[in-house]
Design a protein around this motif. Structure first.
Motif, mmCIF file in Angstrom:
data_model
loop_
_atom_site.group_PDB
_atom_site.id
_atom_site.type_symbol
_atom_site.label_atom_id
_atom_site.label_comp_id
_atom_site.label_asym_id
_atom_site.label_seq_id
_atom_site.Cartn_x
_atom_site.Cartn_y
_atom_site.Cartn_z
ATOM 1 N N ILE A 29 -1.728 8.264 19.559
ATOM 2 C CA ILE A 29 -1.821 8.896 20.873
ATOM 3 C C ILE A 29 -1.380 10.358 20.816
ATOM 4 C CG2 ILE A 29 -1.620 6.759 22.187
ATOM 5 C CD1 ILE A 29 1.388 7.467 22.547
ATOM 6 N N ILE A 30 -0.547 10.705 19.826
ATOM 7 C CA ILE A 30 -0.190 12.106 19.559
ATOM 8 C C ILE A 30 -0.315 12.317 18.053
ATOM 9 C CG2 ILE A 30 1.616 13.870 19.608
ATOM 10 C CD1 ILE A 30 2.709 12.651 22.113
ATOM 11 N N ASP A 80 -1.243 7.934 32.142
ATOM 12 C CA ASP A 80 -1.803 6.651 31.697
ATOM 13 C C ASP A 80 -1.168 6.118 30.414
ATOM 14 O OD1 ASP A 80 -2.819 8.274 29.723
ATOM 15 O OD2 ASP A 80 -4.934 7.877 30.170
ATOM 16 N N LEU A 81 -0.130 6.794 29.909
ATOM 17 C CA LEU A 81 0.610 6.375 28.718
ATOM 18 C C LEU A 81 -0.192 6.504 27.421
ATOM 19 C CD1 LEU A 81 2.397 3.233 30.220
ATOM 20 C CD2 LEU A 81 3.525 5.342 29.463
ATOM 21 N N LYS A 82 -1.411 7.013 27.515
ATOM 22 C CA LYS A 82 -2.250 7.170 26.319
ATOM 23 C C LYS A 82 -2.609 8.623 26.047
ATOM 24 C CE LYS A 82 -5.305 4.209 27.852
ATOM 25 N NZ LYS A 82 -6.449 3.277 27.979
ATOM 26 N N GLU A 83 -2.861 9.387 27.102
ATOM 27 C CA GLU A 83 -3.156 10.813 26.968
ATOM 28 C C GLU A 83 -1.906 11.598 27.354
ATOM 29 O OE1 GLU A 83 -5.983 12.094 25.859
ATOM 30 O OE2 GLU A 83 -6.978 10.141 25.644
ATOM 31 N N TRP A 84 -1.449 12.466 26.447
ATOM 32 C CA TRP A 84 -0.185 13.168 26.663
ATOM 33 C C TRP A 84 -0.383 14.676 26.624
ATOM 34 C CZ3 TRP A 84 4.308 10.662 27.906
ATOM 35 C CH2 TRP A 84 4.275 9.261 27.792
ATOM 36 N N ARG A 85 0.324 15.368 27.529
ATOM 37 C CA ARG A 85 0.235 16.827 27.618
ATOM 38 C C ARG A 85 1.588 17.444 27.282
ATOM 39 N NH1 ARG A 85 -1.129 19.660 33.296
ATOM 40 N NH2 ARG A 85 1.084 19.188 33.675
ATOM 41 N N TYR A 86 1.562 18.435 26.395
ATOM 42 C CA TYR A 86 2.794 19.150 26.055
ATOM 43 C C TYR A 86 3.289 19.934 27.269
ATOM 44 C CZ TYR A 86 5.784 22.893 24.353
ATOM 45 O OH TYR A 86 6.827 23.775 24.201
ATOM 46 N N THR A 92 6.754 5.795 15.797
ATOM 47 C CA THR A 92 6.229 6.768 14.842
ATOM 48 C C THR A 92 5.638 6.030 13.651
ATOM 49 O OG1 THR A 92 7.846 8.448 15.474
ATOM 50 C CG2 THR A 92 6.804 8.694 13.322
ATOM 51 N N GLY A 93 4.370 6.293 13.367
ATOM 52 C CA GLY A 93 3.741 5.810 12.141
ATOM 53 C C GLY A 93 3.849 6.897 11.090
ATOM 54 N N PHE A 127 3.055 11.969 9.878
ATOM 55 C CA PHE A 127 3.743 11.290 10.973
ATOM 56 C C PHE A 127 2.995 11.480 12.290
ATOM 57 C CE2 PHE A 127 6.692 10.734 7.816
ATOM 58 C CZ PHE A 127 7.967 10.370 8.208
ATOM 59 N N VAL A 128 2.674 10.353 12.947
ATOM 60 C CA VAL A 128 1.969 10.373 14.227
ATOM 61 C C VAL A 128 2.665 9.413 15.186
ATOM 62 C CG1 VAL A 128 -0.243 10.952 13.164
ATOM 63 C CG2 VAL A 128 0.362 8.542 13.516
#
Length: 556
Positions: free
Chosen positions: A242-243, A292-298, A206-207, A220-221
């Motif tokens: 990424i999120i 792909d560990l980069k695009e995430w779907r809820y 988390t950034g 927070f991202v």
């Protein structure tokens, strides 16, 4: 504002620290660009300890160092406390200043991981790859206080016992502080981040948006860092985040592979309307999936899970064909249920995972050998007057066993601890006469103690280790120590007990690990006695073994 220009001629910049001194904002600039910015309690008079930062990346270059009052929460008297010559005490050297004193301090735990200098808390990014256990952790290297600007410290072990502390993996920067997260091996390079022959290691964190480096409002991202050299160096992903921010304070991405659906799964603490633990907010964890560990779907939301949520499967009674899914939160309360790769469906109320005060935000190693589920938790302890603060609790193997109440989690110290055994004391069938003086069983100050006691007709059995008392209330079926209690079954009329005592902690495992109690204690350094007595009736020590443990740290 004090400033100092120097040429980077050595690896380390050493800084004197005074605990409780005014918080200052220190910046290191190379060619006019801020490359490091952090808070430090810089000592004026009376140095408590020296801390350090690795500046070898700028070898031979000119660095400008500036110092100013804390811009985040300024103190009325702080501005005047910063002297023009405050930076004169900084020293460059090839070695860490006072390195010979590290690991030799009076309260330094002897078989629990602690960082060399400063504060640490949550374990992060725990992953095993090519014979190495990588342990990352929330780290404030310039103070023993938990104030702002968390980075990711990094340590590596081949045996879960001896740890080599590596350079900080992720510093607070323009993206903000680096708060908690997880680590995986991208075996098939689905992320496309591999460079070379070996799969990349990925860290999810988390950034926070705000840091000393970047004092803008929090946003927070979730982001990625990756390594192509077995975790020696790390780069942040150019496509971060990424999120994006969902609610203020959303945090702690836990990523793992779900074999049945062939998807990566992320658990993320996302409260409503904010992700802070305060009245008016509803705590919950959201699940996301990715190929792909980069695009995430809820995918779904499960209520009541906050800080550092974790999800894992454990074979029931060792049967790999009968998996139990368990989800727990930072305080180690957990629920059993079903997970289909998208939705966790609880089938129990919350069950208590630990009964003490000294275990929080546990994490399990991804990719551990032999399908082991090895957990490490943050040990919330005190070490007054030391140059370090907090510990990691001893690594435990997790398992799930059948009980009369249903399946339950069990904690067992990893078997590797036996490699630390040195002198040992044992006895069998020692009768404890009712209300007699305590019997001395052994002596030691950091040890692994295992015993089985037939409680007989005793009302209580008391074990005292280095001045710390544990009382088994036979009638009430309770185990109590330092104001904390846990229920006991005392099956077959016996107390099964295991204790790990170190210089600032006591970890208690009862009922063969079904009861886990972690306590922050500082045993009496002048008292190494281990005694036992029976109160109100006789009892018998059926078996007793106490193994004094070798230190995991190098000698000076």
């Amino acid at each position: 504002m004090p400033s100092r220009e120097l040429t980077v001629t050595d690896r380390y910049l050493n800084m004197p620290v005074k605990a409780g001194a005014p918080r200052c904002r220190m910046c290191i600039k190379i060619d006019g660009e801020v490359v490091r910015a952090f808070h430090v309690e810089l000592a004026g008079d009376g140095i408590d300890f020296w801390t350090f930062i690795d500046v070898s990346a700028w070898q031979g270059q000119s660095a400008v160092i500036t110092l100013e009052a804390d811009p985040v929460s300024p103190d009325e008297d702080q501005e005047g406390a910063i002297h023009d010559d405050a930076l004169d005490a900084l020293e460059l050297s090839e070695e860490i200043k006072d390195a010979a004193e590290i690991y030799q301090e009076a309260l330094r735990p002897q078989f629990h991981f602690t960082t060399r200098r400063g504060w640490h808390n949550d374990p992060n990014g725990m992953v095993f790859y090519e014979g190495e256990y990588h342990l990352f952790y929330q780290h404030q290297p310039f103070s023993v206080s938990s104030f702002t600007d968390k980075s990711w410290g990094h340590a590596v072990s081949r045996d879960l016992l001896h740890w080599e502390e590596r350079p900080i993996a992720l510093y607070a920067d323009q993206e903000g502080q680096k708060w908690s997260g997880s680590g995986v091996v991208d075996w098939r390079n689905v992320s496309g981040l591999q460079q070379g022959e070996e799969p990349p290691l990925l860290l999810f964190y988390t950034g926070t948006g705000r840091s000393v480096h970047n004092p803008k409002p929090d946003d927070f991202v979730q982001s990625i860092a990756y390594s192509n050299d077995r975790g020696r160096t790390w780069e942040t992903y150019a496509g971060n985040p990424i999120i994006p921010n969902i609610t203020p304070g959303n945090r702690d991405p836990l990523v793992q592979w779900h074999e049945p659906t062939q998807r990566w799964v992320m658990a993320l603490f996302v409260g409503q309307p904010e992700s802070w633990l305060k009245d008016g907010n509803q705590v919950a964890t959201q699940f996301f999936t990715s190929v792909d560990l980069k695009e995430w779907r809820y995918e779904s939301t499960v209520d009541e899970f906050f800080d550092c949520p974790a999800l894992l499967s454990l074979p029931l009674d060792g049967d790999a064909s009968d998996l139990c899914w368990v989800m727990y939160r930072a305080d180690m309360k957990y629920k059993l249920g079903r997970f289909d790769g998208r939705v966790f469906t609880p089938e129990t109320d919350f069950l208590i995972g630990q009964r003490g005060e000294c275990a929080y935000a546990p994490q399990v190693f991804n990719n551990a050998p032999d399908n082991r589920r090895i957990q490490i938790a943050w040990g919330r302890t005190k070490a007054p007057g030391m140059s370090f603060s907090q510990i990691m609790n001893f690594p435990c193997d997790l398992s799930m066993i059948t009980t009369e109440e249903g399946p339950r989690m069990r904690w067992t110290p990893v078997k590797e601890i036996e490699n630390l055994y040195q002198s040992s004391t044992s006895c069998r069938d020692e009768v404890l006469t009712a209300d007699a003086d305590p019997i001395e069983l052994a002596r030691g100050q950091h040890f692994d103690l295992q015993t089985v006691i037939a409680v007989g007709v005793a009302h209580e059995v008391e074990i005292t280790v280095c001045g710390v008392s544990l009382i088994c209330d036979v009638t009430g079926k309770q185990l109590t120590s330092e104001g904390h209690s846990a229920p006991l079954s005392l099956r077959d009329g016996k107390l099964h007990l295991r204790l790990l005592l170190d210089r600032i902690s006591l970890e208690i495992f009862a009922e063969d690990g079904l009861v886990y109690m972690s306590l922050a204690v500082i045993p009496d350094a002048e008292n190494d006695l281990i005694t036992i007595r029976a109160i109100g009736g006789a009892a018998t020590v059926e078996t007793f073994e106490c193994h004094e443990l070798k230190s995991i740290w190098p000698k000076s």
